[in-house]
Each structure stands twice: as structure tokens, then as C-alpha cells.
Design a protein around this motif. Structure first.
Motif, PDB file in Angstrom:
ATOM      1  N   LEU A  50      -8.471  -8.817  42.291  1.00 55.24           N
ATOM      2  CA  LEU A  50      -9.232  -7.567  42.201  1.00 55.24           C
ATOM      3  C   LEU A  50      -8.707  -6.808  40.998  1.00 55.24           C
ATOM      4  N   GLY A  51      -9.592  -6.534  40.043  1.00 53.31           N
ATOM      5  CA  GLY A  51      -9.285  -6.093  38.679  1.00 53.31           C
ATOM      6  C   GLY A  51      -7.972  -5.355  38.488  1.00 53.31           C
ATOM      7  N   SER A  52      -7.173  -5.790  37.524  1.00 55.41           N
ATOM      8  CA  SER A  52      -5.976  -5.025  37.191  1.00 55.41           C
ATOM      9  C   SER A  52      -6.460  -3.714  36.592  1.00 55.41           C
ATOM     10  N   TYR A  53      -5.630  -2.655  36.689  1.00 56.92           N
ATOM     11  CA  TYR A  53      -6.156  -1.317  36.450  1.00 56.92           C
ATOM     12  C   TYR A  53      -6.492  -1.055  34.993  1.00 56.92           C
ATOM     13  N   LEU A  54      -5.640  -1.541  34.070  1.00 53.82           N
ATOM     14  CA  LEU A  54      -5.941  -1.244  32.669  1.00 53.82           C
ATOM     15  C   LEU A  54      -6.114  -2.523  31.878  1.00 53.82           C
ATOM     16  N   THR A  55      -7.313  -2.753  31.387  1.00 54.39           N
ATOM     17  CA  THR A  55      -7.572  -3.967  30.610  1.00 54.39           C
ATOM     18  C   THR A  55      -8.087  -3.566  29.235  1.00 54.39           C
ATOM     19  N   ARG A  56      -8.136  -4.547  28.340  1.00 52.96           N
ATOM     20  CA  ARG A  56      -8.655  -4.280  26.983  1.00 52.96           C
ATOM     21  C   ARG A  56     -10.085  -3.776  27.034  1.00 52.96           C
ATOM     22  N   GLU A  57     -10.921  -4.425  27.875  1.00 60.85           N
ATOM     23  CA  GLU A  57     -12.336  -4.036  27.946  1.00 60.85           C
ATOM     24  C   GLU A  57     -12.475  -2.589  28.406  1.00 60.85           C
ATOM     25  N   ARG A  58     -11.595  -2.207  29.324  1.00 59.38           N
ATOM     26  CA  ARG A  58     -11.657  -0.851  29.842  1.00 59.38           C
ATOM     27  C   ARG A  58     -11.268   0.157  28.758  1.00 59.38           C
ATOM     28  N   ALA A  59     -10.236  -0.196  27.975  1.00 67.20           N
ATOM     29  CA  ALA A  59      -9.822   0.673  26.867  1.00 67.20           C
ATOM     30  C   ALA A  59     -10.943   0.770  25.831  1.00 67.20           C
ATOM     31  N   GLY A  60     -11.637  -0.351  25.603  1.00 69.77           N
ATOM     32  CA  GLY A  60     -12.727  -0.377  24.623  1.00 69.77           C
ATOM     33  C   GLY A  60     -13.853   0.570  24.990  1.00 69.77           C
ATOM     34  N   VAL A  61     -14.305   0.507  26.261  1.00 67.65           N
ATOM     35  CA  VAL A  61     -15.430   1.355  26.664  1.00 67.65           C
ATOM     36  C   VAL A  61     -14.986   2.819  26.751  1.00 67.65           C
ATOM     37  N   ALA A  62     -13.715   3.054  27.121  1.00 68.92           N
ATOM     38  CA  ALA A  62     -13.198   4.434  27.154  1.00 68.92           C
ATOM     39  C   ALA A  62     -13.223   5.057  25.756  1.00 68.92           C
ATOM     40  N   LEU A  63     -12.893   4.254  24.741  1.00 70.48           N
ATOM     41  CA  LEU A  63     -12.938   4.746  23.351  1.00 70.48           C
ATOM     42  C   LEU A  63     -14.359   5.114  22.921  1.00 70.48           C
ATOM     43  N   LEU A  64     -15.344   4.326  23.378  1.00 63.42           N
ATOM     44  CA  LEU A  64     -16.744   4.658  23.057  1.00 63.42           C
ATOM     45  C   LEU A  64     -17.114   6.029  23.629  1.00 63.42           C
TER      46      LEU A  64
END
Length: 397
Positions: free
Chosen positions: A13-27
């Protein structure tokens, strides 16, 4: 099972901080930052083009209409090219817009630039929300609220630094700095945004990318509209209410939106954890109840202190309603995420962009206190249909 489904099933079940998550947060951060940086430029823009208040109102309407025209177009392009491609394309076009707005010399180029700016903000908005939905599915956990928290944070950074930079360095230098910071954010997220495959079958299958016939997205759109009208009202009329009807000083009247923004950003960072724990429907009901109390307190406030507390409470309530509604829109059964989202974002944002002008007209006859009281009634309707939010849990259960 497709390769993606096998990968997904084998992933914890998804680890809390991933690269994809950081990417969309930056958008989200970049989009909020661009809107926040525009706000302190508006007075100078109006005086450079010699606009009256009424003409400035029409310019702001042009921004809103640009957004509302581009949102459905972006929605149909997401099915064709994938949300990551559309988000990046819109972000690149958006980056130099404040420079363009600083260089316009007459009303017509100003109007074109403003509606283009609004259009790109709107197109990017639909695409990044669709990417957040795809990232939620990929990670199998809620991330939409924290994405919207980054948007609030970007707006806060842009708005709070803008006035200072314009005063110290001038309008053009401020635009250059904003453009460089925005370009840096786009460059940072370029490689790490979740690359979702386009859905050519959905793009070809015209019935799925045209306006949906199913009532579901339209009903969820109404929820988004009713959640976002109070947000637009507080944004545009909160300070004026404090000043004209409660006799606050200029400095104190600014605390209406500040209190609302602050609690909203804080609660959006906590929202995903709460939603993972309680589920979308329960979270929406609790938030709705808090927001109704907040708006009622604002409308009945005997003094500024009570009103500010009401604004802060409304921020806590409204904070996670919109992200839940957007998650639900992106997870409707048998519908491309971009299509459901473009209906709901268009309806929701028209609440922020178009409703405040209607409110101004009504408020002349009734006063703003009764407007805030009436807005709490809108949220009672949202509570009545809150079961529809269950689709938001489709992302990660």
C-alpha cells in the motif's frame, strides 16, 4: 491482468512520499504561485491600461471565461495524450505569461493576454488534477488534499512576496523573477511527474469524450459549485464585509482571507490521512458541518474577532471538500478521468470565477452578512447528496 495491474498488486500500500507524488505537488505549487503572483500585479495593470473598476471587473471576467473555455478542451486532450503531457505543455506555455502581462500596452492586447492567462491556468488545472487522480491510483492512497494544499501554499507565497518585490524592484523585475522561479519548478518536475499512458480508445470512442450523458458528473459538478461559491465569496468579499459591516481597519480586514487560507492550507496537508482513515463520505460530512458552522458564525458575527474565528473555521471545513469532489470526478465508473474532471472543474471553478460578481449585485440590496448566512444553506444541499463522494474511494481501496 495487465503488467500495470500485476505491478500494482505486488506493490505494498503506497509508500507515503514518492517521486510521482513530488512531481504532481510541484505542478500544483507552480500553478498556485502563478495565480498568487498575479494578484498583487492587478492594481498596476489596471492603472497602466487606464481601467475603471467596472472595466477591471470585465478583465477579471475575461480571465474566468478563458479558464472555462479551456477546461473542457484540456479534458478531451488528456484522453488523447495523457495527463502528464497536457500538464507539462500547459505549464510551459503558462511560465512566461506574467512577462507578457507586464508588456501589454493597450486594453485589447491586455484582454487577450488576460484570457490566455486564465485559459492556461484552467487547462493546467484540469490536467494536474487528472494526474493527481492517476497518481492516487498508482500509489493506492489519497493524495488529492495535499496537492491542493501545495496549490494554496503556492498562492500564499506568490501573493505575499509579490507586493514586496514590486515595491522594491519594479513590475518588470518582479515578472522576471516569477518567470525564473516558475521555470525552475517546471524543470524540477519534468522527469518525475507520473507518466500516464494516453487512452486512445477513449479518444477514438467519441461518446466517451463528448459531454457525458450520465447525470453523475453533473451532480458531482453541482457539489463542486456549491463548495466553491463560498470560497469565491470569502476571497472577493471577506475583507469588504469586515471593513464595511463590522468596521475593521484595513490591516485587520486582511485577516479574513488570511485566517481562511491558513487553516485551509494546514488542513489540506492533514486531509489525506483523515480521508484514508474515515473514507471520503464521512470526511465530506464532517467538513461540511464545520463549514456550515463557520459561515453561519461569519454571518451572525457581532464583531471582527468572532468573524475572523468564523473565517478560520470555514477554512477548516471547506479545505478538504473540493479535493474529495475532484477525486470522485476522476474515478467515475465507465468514464475517462479527464472527461469527468473537466465537467466538475468547469462547474466548480465557475463558482469561484463568476459567482462573486452575482454576489456583489445581490449584496447591494441585502448586505453581505445575509449572503454568508445563505451560503451555509448551499452546503446543507452538499450534505444531502454526500453519498456521491463514495466514488473518491475508488482510487485506493
Amino acid at each position: 491482468m495487465s503488467q500495470l495491474e500485476i505491478e500494482k498488486a505486488s506493490r505494498p500500500l503506497g509508500s507515503y512520499l514518492t517521486r510521482e507524488r513530488a512531481g504532481v505537488a510541484l505542478l500544483f505549487l507552480m500553478n498556485g504561485f502563478m495565480i498568487g503572483s498575479w494578484a498583487p500585479k492587478i492594481p498596476e495593470f489596471a492603472s497602466r491600461l487606464g481601467l475603471s473598476e467596472k472595466e477591471l471587473g470585465l478583465m477579471i471576467l475575461a480571465f474566468g471565461l478563458g479558464s472555462i473555455i479551456m477546461m473542457p478542451i484540456a479534458g478531451s486532450q488528456i484522453a488523447r495524450f495523457g495527463s502528464s503531457t497536457v500538464s507539462k505543455f500547459a505549464a510551459v506555455l503558462l511560465t512566461p505569461m506574467l512577462l507578457l502581462l507586464s508588456l501589454t500596452g493597450d486594453v485589447w492586447t491586455g484582454a487577450v493576454a488576460v484570457s490566455l492567462f486564465g485559459g492556461l491556468i484552467g487547462a493546467m488545472d484540469v490536467a494536474m488534477n487528472a494526474n493527481a487522480v492517476a497518481t492516487e491510483k498508482h500509489m493506492r492512497r489519497a493524495i488529492m488534499s495535499s496537492c491542493h494544499a501545495f496549490w494554496s501554499l503556492g498562492g500564499l507565497l506568490g501573493a505575499s512576496s509579490g507586493g514586496f518585490l514590486i515595491q522594491k524592484l519594479g513590475v518588470f523585475s518582479h515578472s522576471v523573477i516569477v518567470t525564473l522561479i516558475a521555470a525552475l519548478m517546471v524543470a524540477l518536475c519534468w522527469r518525475i511527474v507520473l507518466h500516464d499512458a494516453p487512452h486512445p480508445d477513449e479518444a477514438k470512442d467519441e461518446t466517451r469524450s463528448r459531454l457525458p450523458r450520465s447525470p453523475l458528473p453533473w451532480l458531482i459538478g453541482v457539489i463542486a459549485l456549491f463548495c466553491m461559491i463560498p470560497e469565491g465569496a470569502i476571497l472577493d468579499w471577506g475583507a469588504l464585509y469586515m471593513r464595511n459591516e463590522l468596521g475593521a481597519s484595513v490591516a485587520l480586514s486582511g485577516f479574513a482571507f488570511a485566517g481562511f487560507s491558513l487553516t485551509m492550507a494546514i488542513m489540506r496537508f492533514a486531509g489525506d490521512l483523515i480521508r484514508d482513515r474515515l473514507g471520503a463520505v464521512m470526511t465530506l460530512r464532517i467538513c461540511g458541518t464545520i463549514a456550515i458552522c463557520g459561515l453561519a458564525i461569519i454571518g451572525l458575527a457581532p464583531n471582527t474577532t468572532v468573524a475572523i474565528a468564523g473565517f478560520a473555521l470555514a477554512g477548516i471545513g471547506i479545505s478538504n471538500m473540493v479535493p474529495i469532489v475532484f477525486s470522485a470526478a476522476g474515478n467515475l465508473p465507465g468514464m475517462a478521468a479527464g472527461v469527468g474532471l473537466s465537467v466538475v472543474t468547469t462547474m466548480g471553478y465557475s463558482g469561484i470565477l463568476l459567482a462573486p460578481s452575482v454576489i456583489g449585485f445581490v449584496a447591494e440590496h441585502t448586505g453581505l452578512a445575509s449572503i454568508f448566512l445563505a451560503l451555509s444553506g448551499f452546503l446543507v444541499v452538499v450534505l444531502a447528496v454526500s453519498r456521491l463522494a463514495r466514488h473518491a474511494d475508488g482510487a485506493h481501496h
